[in-house]
Scaffold this motif. Structure first.
Motif, PDB file in Angstrom:
ATOM      1  N   GLY A  54      14.436  -4.928   6.557  1.00  0.00           N
ATOM      2  CA  GLY A  54      13.370  -4.592   5.541  1.00  0.00           C
ATOM      3  C   GLY A  54      13.372  -4.243   4.236  1.00  0.00           C
ATOM      4  N   ASP A  55      11.906  -3.723   3.915  1.00  0.00           N
ATOM      5  CA  ASP A  55      10.872  -3.807   3.058  1.00  0.00           C
ATOM      6  C   ASP A  55      12.339  -3.147   1.901  1.00  0.00           C
ATOM      7  N   ASN A  56      12.087  -1.915   0.432  1.00  0.00           N
ATOM      8  CA  ASN A  56      12.890  -1.005  -0.236  1.00  0.00           C
ATOM      9  C   ASN A  56      10.898   0.157  -0.030  1.00  0.00           C
ATOM     10  N   ARG A  57      11.210   1.269   0.238  1.00  0.00           N
ATOM     11  CA  ARG A  57      10.502   2.249   0.604  1.00  0.00           C
ATOM     12  C   ARG A  57      11.211   3.092  -0.366  1.00  0.00           C
ATOM     13  N   ASN A 109       1.098  -1.206  -0.007  1.00  0.00           N
ATOM     14  CA  ASN A 109      -0.191  -0.320  -0.034  1.00  0.00           C
ATOM     15  C   ASN A 109       1.461   1.751  -0.313  1.00  0.00           C
ATOM     16  N   VAL A 110       2.096   0.923   0.208  1.00  0.00           N
ATOM     17  CA  VAL A 110       2.734   2.231  -0.168  1.00  0.00           C
ATOM     18  C   VAL A 110       3.201   3.163  -1.438  1.00  0.00           C
ATOM     19  N   THR A 111       2.603   4.013  -1.215  1.00  0.00           N
ATOM     20  CA  THR A 111       3.015   4.824  -2.035  1.00  0.00           C
ATOM     21  C   THR A 111       3.493   6.155  -1.933  1.00  0.00           C
ATOM     22  N   GLU A 166      15.241  -4.411  -5.181  1.00  0.00           N
ATOM     23  CA  GLU A 166      13.824  -3.269  -5.998  1.00  0.00           C
ATOM     24  C   GLU A 166      12.741  -2.109  -4.924  1.00  0.00           C
ATOM     25  N   PRO A 167      12.960  -0.987  -5.417  1.00  0.00           N
ATOM     26  CA  PRO A 167      11.156  -0.221  -4.941  1.00  0.00           C
ATOM     27  C   PRO A 167      10.297  -0.919  -4.883  1.00  0.00           C
ATOM     28  N   GLY A 168       9.595  -1.337  -3.153  1.00  0.00           N
ATOM     29  CA  GLY A 168       8.615  -1.509  -3.417  1.00  0.00           C
ATOM     30  C   GLY A 168       8.573  -3.203  -3.179  1.00  0.00           C
TER      31      GLY A 168
END
Ligand SMILES: O=C(O)CCC(=O)C(=O)O
Length: 324
Positions: A261-264, A35-37, A161-163
């Motif tokens: 962690g995730d890549n935001r 859901n990250v935009t 990658e991003p996201g």
């Protein structure tokens, strides 16, 4: 290896290593990354004059001074972060080369939110070879393990990658089919890694793996990752998830539990991860599917045999000239 590899893991991985990573990241518990935009914008890397091949060779052959404190930290925690393992210019050159290799393999329109991986680049790129067979990196690895001599298991470009979501909790003993605990991975980011980009994070001290070593690994869902998180929380296990500065690298033991962690951010998190092991180690008797396509890294060597193929050169002590 896994406490008791269950029957369905007792098989070889049939696909390539990219398919392995595509599967592996589905095992991470991710709450809201989809859901990250508003991705964090990252400044492009500052310009540095690129080191020439011989400057790079000099840098990557220069010993890194490890103190007694470094050794104690690695033995106690199972990992260590070391500043200035690479100069800023060497980081920029590494990033440029990794991006060029990734671009040759992955079409730009098929990357979204993926974890891209490339191994054995040292066979293809003379620049990456310097970073992989580097006496500086291999000597740090041998010294931290307190062994005389280390061989290469593999190199690995890890582009989150991003996201892309989290990397699931694991220790590398799950992954590398080697009958030894003298295994270390040098995780060398090709840019700084702020918190939002997904730095490698470690549970400490090393022996916390005992708390989770009997959790059943499920190849189909996120239950293993969730359970590890729960057990660590219940036991107040300390997690080191600090950002990485330019040129900083970490070295982790194969029993060190880690995640990422995730890549935001709007930039790919690109890392070169080299794994080295003590010379003389054997392949385990029963590699499982969690080891991916390991025969690519130790060709011609069967279960129970000494892992010393021509693709596992001794990287420390280093030899001057090598022919592959
Ligand atoms: O880069 C990552 O997210 C995971 C890497 C990892 O687990 C490793 O290098 O052992």
């Amino acid at each position: 290896m896994l406490a008791e590899p269950s029957e369905d893991l007792n098989q070889y991985w049939e696909q390539d290593n990219q398919a392995w990573w595509d599967w592996y990241v589905t095992l991470a518990d991710n709450k809201d990354i989809d859901n990250v935009t508003n991705f964090v914008d990252i400044e492009p890397l500052q310009h540095f004059d690129m080191p020439s091949d011989s400057e790079l060779e000099d840098e990557l052959s220069t010993p890194y001074h490890l103190t007694e404190e470094h050794h104690l930290t690695f033995r106690r925690d199972g990992f260590i972060r070391l500043p200035n393992v690479l100069s800023p210019a060497a980081v920029v050159r590494l990033r440029e080369e990794l991006i060029s290799l990734l671009n040759k393999t992955f079409p730009i329109n098929n990357r979204s939110k993926r974890f891209l991986s490339l191994e054995m680049m040292w066979l293809e790129s003379s620049i990456i070879r310097q970073y992989v067979l580097s006496p500086r990196i291999a000597k740090i690895s041998a010294d931290l393990l307190s062994v005389k001599s280390v061989r290469l298991y593999h190199d690995n470009a890890l582009s989150k990658e991003p996201g892309c979501g989290r990397t699931p909790w694991h220790y590398d003993d799950h992954h590398f089919p080697l009958e030894t605990n003298d295994v270390v991975t040098a995780w060398m980011p090709a840019q700084p890694v702020p918190k939002a980009m997904g730095p490698l994070s470690f549970a400490k001290p090393l022996n916390v793996f005992n708390l989770v070593k009997n959790i059943n690994f499920n190849k189909n869902d996120t239950s293993y990752d969730k359970k590890v998180t729960e057990v660590f929380k219940a036991n107040n296990v300390a997690i080191d998830s600090k950002p990485f500065k330019m040129g900083e690298a970490s070295f982790h033991h194969n029993l060190s539990f880690h995640t990422a962690g995730d890549n935001r951010t709007s930039q790919s998190r690109i890392v070169l991860a080299n794994t080295y092991f003590a010379d003389g180690a054997r392949v385990v008797k029963k590699p499982t599917m969690v080891s991916g396509d390991w025969q690519k890294f130790i060709p011609g060597v069967g279960p129970g045999e000494i892992a010393a193929s021509k693709l596992n050169p001794v990287c420390w002590p280093s030899i001057q000239k090598r022919k592959i």
